[in-house]
Write a protein that holds these residues in place. Sequence first.
Motif, PDB file in Angstrom:
ATOM      1  N   LYS A   5       0.633  -1.280   0.172  1.00 42.23           N
ATOM      2  CA  LYS A   5       0.004   0.275  -0.132  1.00 42.23           C
ATOM      3  C   LYS A   5       0.831   1.118  -0.095  1.00 42.23           C
ATOM      4  O   LYS A   5       0.604   2.291  -0.756  1.00 42.23           O
ATOM      5  CB  LYS A   5      -1.077   0.017   1.237  1.00 42.23           C
ATOM      6  CG  LYS A   5      -1.662   1.152   1.197  1.00 42.23           C
ATOM      7  CD  LYS A   5      -2.950   1.008   2.464  1.00 42.23           C
ATOM      8  CE  LYS A   5      -3.993   2.130   2.366  1.00 42.23           C
ATOM      9  NZ  LYS A   5      -4.944   2.151   3.148  1.00 42.23           N
ATOM     10  N   LEU A   9       0.891   4.078  -3.008  1.00 40.95           N
ATOM     11  CA  LEU A   9       0.332   5.520  -2.772  1.00 40.95           C
ATOM     12  C   LEU A   9       1.684   6.332  -3.107  1.00 40.95           C
ATOM     13  O   LEU A   9       1.111   7.554  -3.563  1.00 40.95           O
ATOM     14  CB  LEU A   9      -0.054   5.630  -1.302  1.00 40.95           C
ATOM     15  CG  LEU A   9      -1.238   4.908  -0.877  1.00 40.95           C
ATOM     16  CD1 LEU A   9      -1.547   5.143   0.502  1.00 40.95           C
ATOM     17  CD2 LEU A   9      -2.437   5.199  -1.443  1.00 40.95           C
TER      18      LEU A   9
ATOM     19  N   PHE B  44      -8.115   7.850  -3.019  1.00 41.67           N
ATOM     20  CA  PHE B  44      -7.189   6.745  -3.572  1.00 41.67           C
ATOM     21  C   PHE B  44      -6.961   5.726  -2.618  1.00 41.67           C
ATOM     22  O   PHE B  44      -6.631   4.459  -2.614  1.00 41.67           O
ATOM     23  CB  PHE B  44      -5.773   7.455  -4.211  1.00 41.67           C
ATOM     24  CG  PHE B  44      -5.255   6.307  -4.971  1.00 41.67           C
ATOM     25  CD1 PHE B  44      -3.744   5.999  -4.655  1.00 41.67           C
ATOM     26  CD2 PHE B  44      -5.689   5.945  -6.042  1.00 41.67           C
ATOM     27  CE1 PHE B  44      -3.151   5.059  -5.432  1.00 41.67           C
ATOM     28  CE2 PHE B  44      -5.147   4.856  -6.730  1.00 41.67           C
ATOM     29  CZ  PHE B  44      -3.807   4.582  -6.545  1.00 41.67           C
ATOM     30  N   SER B  45      -6.629   6.043  -1.237  1.00 39.86           N
ATOM     31  CA  SER B  45      -6.107   4.936  -0.128  1.00 39.86           C
ATOM     32  C   SER B  45      -7.646   4.227   0.039  1.00 39.86           C
ATOM     33  O   SER B  45      -7.395   2.998   0.137  1.00 39.86           O
ATOM     34  CB  SER B  45      -5.915   5.849   1.062  1.00 39.86           C
ATOM     35  OG  SER B  45      -5.783   4.841   2.013  1.00 39.86           O
ATOM     36  N   TYR B  48      -7.848   1.849  -2.746  1.00 36.68           N
ATOM     37  CA  TYR B  48      -6.814   0.778  -2.641  1.00 36.68           C
ATOM     38  C   TYR B  48      -7.246  -0.237  -1.561  1.00 36.68           C
ATOM     39  O   TYR B  48      -7.185  -1.497  -2.076  1.00 36.68           O
ATOM     40  CB  TYR B  48      -5.343   1.249  -2.037  1.00 36.68           C
ATOM     41  CG  TYR B  48      -4.464   0.075  -1.721  1.00 36.68           C
ATOM     42  CD1 TYR B  48      -4.438  -0.356  -0.616  1.00 36.68           C
ATOM     43  CD2 TYR B  48      -3.497  -0.044  -2.610  1.00 36.68           C
ATOM     44  CE1 TYR B  48      -3.500  -1.466  -0.345  1.00 36.68           C
ATOM     45  CE2 TYR B  48      -2.477  -1.069  -2.443  1.00 36.68           C
ATOM     46  CZ  TYR B  48      -2.658  -1.781  -1.490  1.00 36.68           C
ATOM     47  OH  TYR B  48      -1.757  -2.920  -1.061  1.00 36.68           O
ATOM     48  N   ASP B  49      -7.938   0.091  -0.530  1.00 38.59           N
ATOM     49  CA  ASP B  49      -8.381  -1.003   0.304  1.00 38.59           C
ATOM     50  C   ASP B  49      -9.299  -1.744  -0.268  1.00 38.59           C
ATOM     51  O   ASP B  49      -9.596  -2.966   0.155  1.00 38.59           O
ATOM     52  CB  ASP B  49      -9.192  -0.052   1.601  1.00 38.59           C
ATOM     53  CG  ASP B  49      -7.973   0.747   2.509  1.00 38.59           C
ATOM     54  OD1 ASP B  49      -8.145   1.590   3.191  1.00 38.59           O
ATOM     55  OD2 ASP B  49      -6.581   0.080   2.211  1.00 38.59           O
ATOM     56  N   GLU B 126      -3.376  -8.403   2.543  1.00 37.20           N
ATOM     57  CA  GLU B 126      -4.158  -7.834   3.472  1.00 37.20           C
ATOM     58  C   GLU B 126      -5.732  -8.449   3.593  1.00 37.20           C
ATOM     59  O   GLU B 126      -6.470  -8.495   2.871  1.00 37.20           O
ATOM     60  CB  GLU B 126      -4.447  -6.212   3.371  1.00 37.20           C
ATOM     61  CG  GLU B 126      -3.073  -5.472   3.597  1.00 37.20           C
ATOM     62  CD  GLU B 126      -3.090  -4.255   3.055  1.00 37.20           C
ATOM     63  OE1 GLU B 126      -2.003  -3.897   2.331  1.00 37.20           O
ATOM     64  OE2 GLU B 126      -4.149  -3.632   2.833  1.00 37.20           O
TER      65      GLU B 126
END
Lengths: 215, 204
Positions: A5, A9, B44-45, B48-49, B126
């Motif tokens: 991640k 980013l 964006f985070s 991503y998740d 994850e």
Amino acid sequence: MTSLKERVLAAAAERPAPKRRGRLAQVIVVAGGVLLAMGALSVALTIAGGTAHAAGRPREAEYWMVGGTALLAVLATWLALPPARSMLPPPRSQLLAVMAFPLVIGLWIARGHPEYADAFVRTGVRCFALTALTAPGPFLALLFLRRQPDPVHPGLSTGALAAAAGAWSAVMVELWCPLADPGHVLLGHVAPLVLLVLAGAAVGRRLLESPQTRS
Amino acid sequence: MTFAAPITLQEAGGVSMFEDADERARARANEAMERYADGEDAAFSALYDELAPRLLRFASVLTGSESAAEDVTQQTLLQIHGSRARFVRGAPVLPWAYAIARNLVRDESRKRANELRLAEGARPEERSADARPDEALETKWRWRAVAEALKALPEKLRVTVLLVNVEGLSVAEAAEALGVTCGNVKVRVHRARQLLRAGWEGAD
């Protein structure tokens, strides 16, 4: 060791990407592109001599030949563009069907051959040139309309767009050319469209790849 | 790896064996993409998740390598990032993400000139924040069972089954991601099930 991640980013932060335009701006830009393409075709028709060049063709034949070609152009455009709310192209079979439209248009025009006598005889070189030189305009407009990159089959997508663009050029050329002789139609009307489709398909991957892969 | 009994895709949990393949997850992913396309960089985070675990899972099966899966996931998300100005309002992001990932896997395969292999232990980096430790172990075991079951299928069928029966995409979404018709997807899923059934019956 950074996590995936964090790496993703960070990489995104290093390569800023512009945000989407507002709805009104998008509509204006799209409408502008379409009008420009139509304008370019009209200018080309005028320079070539206008619809007076097709004076030798019976009026009724003109209506269904030009009208039918226009309907085929509308259909090709509708089938070639992605669905309204999708980032992905139409199915492969649909795009391949659109890429066959040059042959359909050729058959449609040539069916007028037995119905009336051509006013004169031409090999089709000027029609070939007119079609080939004017089709890039609508092709660029359709490419712009399409906007999104294609990760599935970019070659087929641009091949189909080229077929649709060629169909619009064919409408313009039909307004100018009164001839329906099959040999003339094949060389002057179908051949440039086929070459356009092949050229479009060949450059598809480059034209529709993601901006990230290009950098 | 051996199993006490054949595992069918239905026994593994119905249409999708992963709980995150539901409407709420899709809505979160779509909402994050819309916000990101409109210029909210912090989205964006969240994007991503929602996407990364799916993409890692998907790419792991197709590449047979955890590091390759991470590369594919990273490149997919960066392509999405790079194309945000052209994101169509209201478009679903999942089929698009899977289509990009599959394309990257194929490009990678051509470069390396290797046969596609299946992972034998690859797992998502994850897991869901709601998962309990015993759920993570069960998920890992189910995941390896699916990977083993899909091994014998041709690539087109494997990818289709992966999208529909494992990742939980609808037939229409899978058709979009693969660039084929809905009918084609249904035929592929049907053929895959026939092959899987024949394989398990042959093993008995």
